[in-house]
Write a protein that holds these residues in place. Structure first.
Motif, PDB file in Angstrom:
ATOM      1  N   ALA A  87       6.478  -1.162  -1.318  1.00 37.31           N
ATOM      2  CA  ALA A  87       5.416  -0.474  -1.059  1.00 37.31           C
ATOM      3  C   ALA A  87       4.665  -1.169  -2.690  1.00 37.31           C
ATOM      4  O   ALA A  87       4.054  -1.782  -2.299  1.00 37.31           O
ATOM      5  N   ALA A  88       5.240  -0.681  -3.519  1.00 37.75           N
ATOM      6  CA  ALA A  88       4.611  -1.815  -4.726  1.00 37.75           C
ATOM      7  C   ALA A  88       4.916  -2.866  -5.010  1.00 37.75           C
ATOM      8  O   ALA A  88       4.076  -3.565  -5.330  1.00 37.75           O
ATOM      9  N   GLY A  91       2.315  -4.212  -3.324  1.00 34.06           N
ATOM     10  CA  GLY A  91       0.634  -4.555  -4.177  1.00 34.06           C
ATOM     11  C   GLY A  91       0.805  -4.762  -4.691  1.00 34.06           C
ATOM     12  O   GLY A  91       0.102  -5.829  -5.504  1.00 34.06           O
ATOM     13  N   ASP A  94      -0.233  -8.278  -3.289  1.00 32.21           N
ATOM     14  CA  ASP A  94      -1.119  -7.775  -2.623  1.00 32.21           C
ATOM     15  C   ASP A  94      -1.557  -9.219  -1.160  1.00 32.21           C
ATOM     16  O   ASP A  94      -2.771  -9.819  -1.933  1.00 32.21           O
ATOM     17  N   SER A  99       1.847  -7.325   4.073  1.00 29.15           N
ATOM     18  CA  SER A  99       2.177  -6.245   4.095  1.00 29.15           C
ATOM     19  C   SER A  99       2.218  -6.638   6.224  1.00 29.15           C
ATOM     20  O   SER A  99       3.393  -5.120   6.497  1.00 29.15           O
ATOM     21  N   VAL A 125      -2.089   7.613  -3.899  1.00 29.81           N
ATOM     22  CA  VAL A 125      -2.514   6.415  -4.811  1.00 29.81           C
ATOM     23  C   VAL A 125      -1.700   6.703  -6.033  1.00 29.81           C
ATOM     24  O   VAL A 125      -1.816   7.811  -6.440  1.00 29.81           O
ATOM     25  N   SER A 138       4.660   4.089  -3.232  1.00 30.93           N
ATOM     26  CA  SER A 138       2.803   3.919  -3.762  1.00 30.93           C
ATOM     27  C   SER A 138       2.803   2.140  -3.564  1.00 30.93           C
ATOM     28  O   SER A 138       3.538   1.885  -4.193  1.00 30.93           O
ATOM     29  N   PHE A 139       1.368   1.655  -2.863  1.00 35.15           N
ATOM     30  CA  PHE A 139       1.448   0.711  -3.534  1.00 35.15           C
ATOM     31  C   PHE A 139       0.718   0.226  -4.780  1.00 35.15           C
ATOM     32  O   PHE A 139       0.535  -0.570  -5.093  1.00 35.15           O
ATOM     33  N   GLY A 140       0.075   0.963  -4.968  1.00 34.12           N
ATOM     34  CA  GLY A 140      -0.156   1.194  -6.827  1.00 34.12           C
ATOM     35  C   GLY A 140      -1.724   2.250  -7.161  1.00 34.12           C
ATOM     36  O   GLY A 140      -1.192   3.534  -6.435  1.00 34.12           O
ATOM     37  N   LEU A 145      -6.842  -1.147  -3.432  1.00 36.92           N
ATOM     38  CA  LEU A 145      -5.287  -1.952  -2.850  1.00 36.92           C
ATOM     39  C   LEU A 145      -4.884  -1.482  -1.881  1.00 36.92           C
ATOM     40  O   LEU A 145      -4.571  -1.632  -1.252  1.00 36.92           O
ATOM     41  N   VAL A 146      -4.720   0.039  -1.801  1.00 36.09           N
ATOM     42  CA  VAL A 146      -3.483   1.007  -1.660  1.00 36.09           C
ATOM     43  C   VAL A 146      -4.853   1.318   0.235  1.00 36.09           C
ATOM     44  O   VAL A 146      -3.738   0.664   1.100  1.00 36.09           O
ATOM     45  N   HIS A 149      -3.820  -2.139   1.939  1.00 33.94           N
ATOM     46  CA  HIS A 149      -2.152  -2.239   1.968  1.00 33.94           C
ATOM     47  C   HIS A 149      -2.008  -1.409   3.208  1.00 33.94           C
ATOM     48  O   HIS A 149      -0.433  -1.478   4.445  1.00 33.94           O
TER      49      HIS A 149
END
Length: 498
Positions: A87-88, A91, A94, A99, A125, A138-140, A145-146, A149
Motif C-alpha cells: 500500500a505505501a 501511495g 499515487d 492501485s 491513515v 497504509s497508503f500514507g 490520498l488513502v 487508493h
C-alpha cells in the motif's frame, strides 16, 4: 444431531486452523453451517486450491478468506515474499490506475486458489510514525490520498469477483501499540477522527465495499469498550450507509483474549452489531499456543454464543440478522464465480514496474547506478517479526543480496562485539556495504548502526523497507516502503545500475 442454536452460532464464526489439510473438527463444523475459514501462513501450500475444494465439499456456501495485502503482509507468497506492490508503495506512486490494477491482480490470484474474501486493503491513515502494526501497510498519512487508493483497490478486487474487506474501523493509524499484544487507546479529538480516519471508510463504502473489519482500539470519547465490542462505534458504519458484512478483527488477539476473553468477545461483538467473527490465527498466543489451539478457540466462541442465546443475553434476532448478511455475501460471491470462472487476466500486469516507480533516494548517491558495483554485502538489521508482519523474513535480505554476502544482526540485542564483527565481515566481503533497516526513525539501534557504518565505510548505503525517517541518516537511503521480495529486487537493481 447438532441442535439449532449450535448451527446458528456456527453461521457467524470464521476460524483459522493449523495445517494444509482441513482437520476433522473443521470439516464437521462446516457441515453444521460454519460460515467458512480464514487462511494464514500455516495453511499455504502448492495444494491450496485443493484445500479450498475440500472446504467447499463440506460446505458449498463457505466463505474462504485470506489475510493478504501484498507488500509486507503476504500469505499467498509466505515462503518467498510478495511480488505485489504494498500500500505505501502505491501511495508513493499515487496512480489510482496502478492501485486498481493491483487489486484486480490480487483478486485473480485469490480466485485461482479458491478464495473469495481478501482481508484488505488497509484503510488506516498512518498519522503516528511510531505505529508498530500499520506503518507501510497504509497508503500514507494523508486522508485524501488513502481514500482514493482504498476506493481504487476495492474496485479492482471486487471487479475480479472477490470481496474486499477494508480495515481496521474506525482507524488504527494513530497508535503506537499493537493490538495483537495490548489494547490501544486513541486519544484524538472526535472531529479529527471523523475528518481524517473515517474518510477512507466512507470512500470504500461509496465504492461498494462488501465487508469492513473492526479494530480492537478504544476511543474514550466513544466509550470504554474497544470498537469491536462497541455498539456506538459499529452503529456509525450503518449510519455512514454501509449495509454489508461487519467482520471482527481476530478475537484471539491479546486485546480481546486477555480482557473479556474469546467467548465474551464473541457475544459482545455480536450484540454490538458485528456479523462475522474472525477467530483468527491460532498462533496469536505465540509460544503458549497449544496443538489444539485452533479447535479450542473455535469451541470457546461457539459455546459462549450458544449459552448467551439460551439464556437470552444475546437476542436470537440479532444473530439471525448477522447470519443472513453473511449468507447474502456468500450467495453474491458464488454468483460472481459462476459468471467469471476464469477471473481477470493478469498477463499484462507489471508489479515490478510499479514498485520501481515507488523507489525514492534521500539525496544524490555517488555511484548509486554504477554498474561497477557488481555485488552487495548486506547486514540485515531489521526488527524481529511480529504476529501481524513477518518483518524479519529472510527472503527480503536474500533478494537484496543475491549471491553476495549477507548476515542477520539483531541490532537491538547485539553486543558491541557482535555488531563490530558483523560490520567487519560485511566490509571485508565483495561489494557495496548495505544496511537493511525498517525503523530508522524510531529505532535508536538502527540509527546508531548507520552512524557507525558511515564512519567505517563512507560508501555504504541504507535500504529502508519501513516508513521513511523524518530526520536524515548519515548515509544515502533507498526508500523501498515494503518488506517484500519485489521491493528488494527493485532496490538491488537500482544499486547495481541495472
Amino acid at each position: 444431531m447438532t441442535d439449532e442454536l449450535t448451527r446458528l452460532a456456527n453461521s457467524v464464526l470464521w476460524p483459522g486452523f493449523f495445517g494444509t489439510d482441513a482437520p476433522a473438527w473443521l470439516r464437521s463444523a462446516l457441515k453444521d453451517d460454519l460460515a467458512g475459514v480464514v487462511y494464514f501462513g500455516q495453511n499455504i501450500s502448492a495444494d491450496l486450491p485443493a484445500l479450498s475444494a475440500q472446504i467447499r465439499a463440506a460446505n458449498p456456501h463457505a466463505l474462504i478468506g485470506i489475510d493478504e495485502e501484498g507488500g509486507s503482509v503476504t500469505r499467498l507468497e509466505v515462503g518467498t515474499g510478495s511480488t505485489l506492490p504494498g500500500a505505501a508503495q502505491l501511495g508513493v506512486v499515487d496512480d489510482v490506475a496502478a492501485s486498481r490494477a493491483t487489486g484486480a491482480e490480487l483478486a485473480r490470484r485469490a480466485h485461482a486458489a479458491g478464495i473469495d474474501v481478501v482481508l484488505g486493503p488497509v484503510a488506516d491513515v498512518n498519522t503516528d510514525p511510531r505505529n508498530p502494526v500499520i506503518g507501510v501497510r497504509s497508503f500514507g498519512a494523508d486522508a485524501a490520498l488513502v481514500s482514493r487508493h482504498v476506493a481504487a483497490t476495492v474496485e479492482g478486487m471486487q471487479g475480479g469477483g472477490v470481496a474486499a474487506c477494508v480495515k481496521h474501523f474506525p482507524g488504527h493509524g494513530d497508535t503506537h501499540l499493537d493490538s495483537h499484544h495490548a489494547l490501544p487507546v486513541i486519544n484524538l479529538d472526535p472531529a479529527e477522527i471523523e475528518d481524517v480516519h473515517l474518510a477512507p471508510f466512507r470512500a470504500a463504502i461509496a465504492a461498494g465495499v462488501d465487508s469492513i473489519m473492526t479494530a480492537h482500539i478504544v476511543v474514550p470519547e466513544w466509550g470504554e469498550q474497544p470498537a469491536t465490542l462497541n455498539a456506538g462505534v459499529l452503529g456509525r458504519l450503518r449510519t455512514m450507509g454501509f449495509d454489508g458484512v461487519i467482520i471482527t478483527d481476530a478475537l484471539d488477539m491479546a486485546a480481546i483474549r486477555e480482557s473479556v476473553g474469546i467467548g465474551g468477545g464473541a457475544v459482545q461483538a455480536l450484540a454490538a452489531g458485528a456479523d462475522l467473527l474472525c477467530i483468527g490465527n491460532p498462533t496469536n498466543p505465540g509460544a503458549a499456543a497449544r496443538a489444539d489451539q485452533d479447535e479450542s478457540d473455535y469451541l470457546t466462541a461457539r459455546e459462549a454464543i450458544v449459552a448467551a442465546l439460551r439464556d437470552g443475553t444475546l437476542p436470537r434476532e440479532r444473530v439471525e440478522q448477522a447470519r443472513d448478511r453473511v449468507r447474502m455475501l456468500a450467495t453474491k460471491l458464488a454468483g460472481a464465480a459462476t459468471a467469471d470462472s476464469d477471473g481477470p487476466d493478469g498477463a499484462s500486469y507489471e508489479a515490478a514496474d510499479i514498485v520501481s516507480r515507488a523507489l525514492r533516494v534521500t539525496h544524490v548517491m555517488d555511484g548509486v547506478a554504477d554498474a561497477a558495483a557488481s555485488a552487495l554485502s548486506v547486514i540485515d538489521a531489521r526488527r524481529r517479526s511480529t504476529l501481524a508482519v513477518d518483518s524479519a523474513a529472510a527472503y527480503v535480505a536474500d533478494a537484496l543480496a543475491g549471491d553476495g554476502f549477507r548476515v542477520r544482526l539483531d541490532v537491538e540485542r547485539a553486543t558491541e562485539e557482535e555488531r563490530d564483527a558483523a560490520l567487519d565481515a560485511a566490509i571485508a566481503a565483495e561489494g557495496r556495504l548495505v544496511l537493511l533497516v525498517d525503523r530508522p526513525d524510531v529505532d535508536a539501534a538502527q540509527r546508531a548502526l548507520a552512524e557507525l557504518a558511515a564512519d567505517r565505510d563512507p560508501g555504504a548505503v541504507v535500504v529502508n523497507v519501513g516508513l521513511p525517517a523524518r530526520h536524515p541518516l548519515p548515509l544515502p537511503v533507498v526508500e523501498v516502503a515494503a518488506a517484500s521480495r519485489v521491493g528488494a529486487e527493485a532496490a538491488r537493481a537500482m544499486l547495481l545500475g541495472r
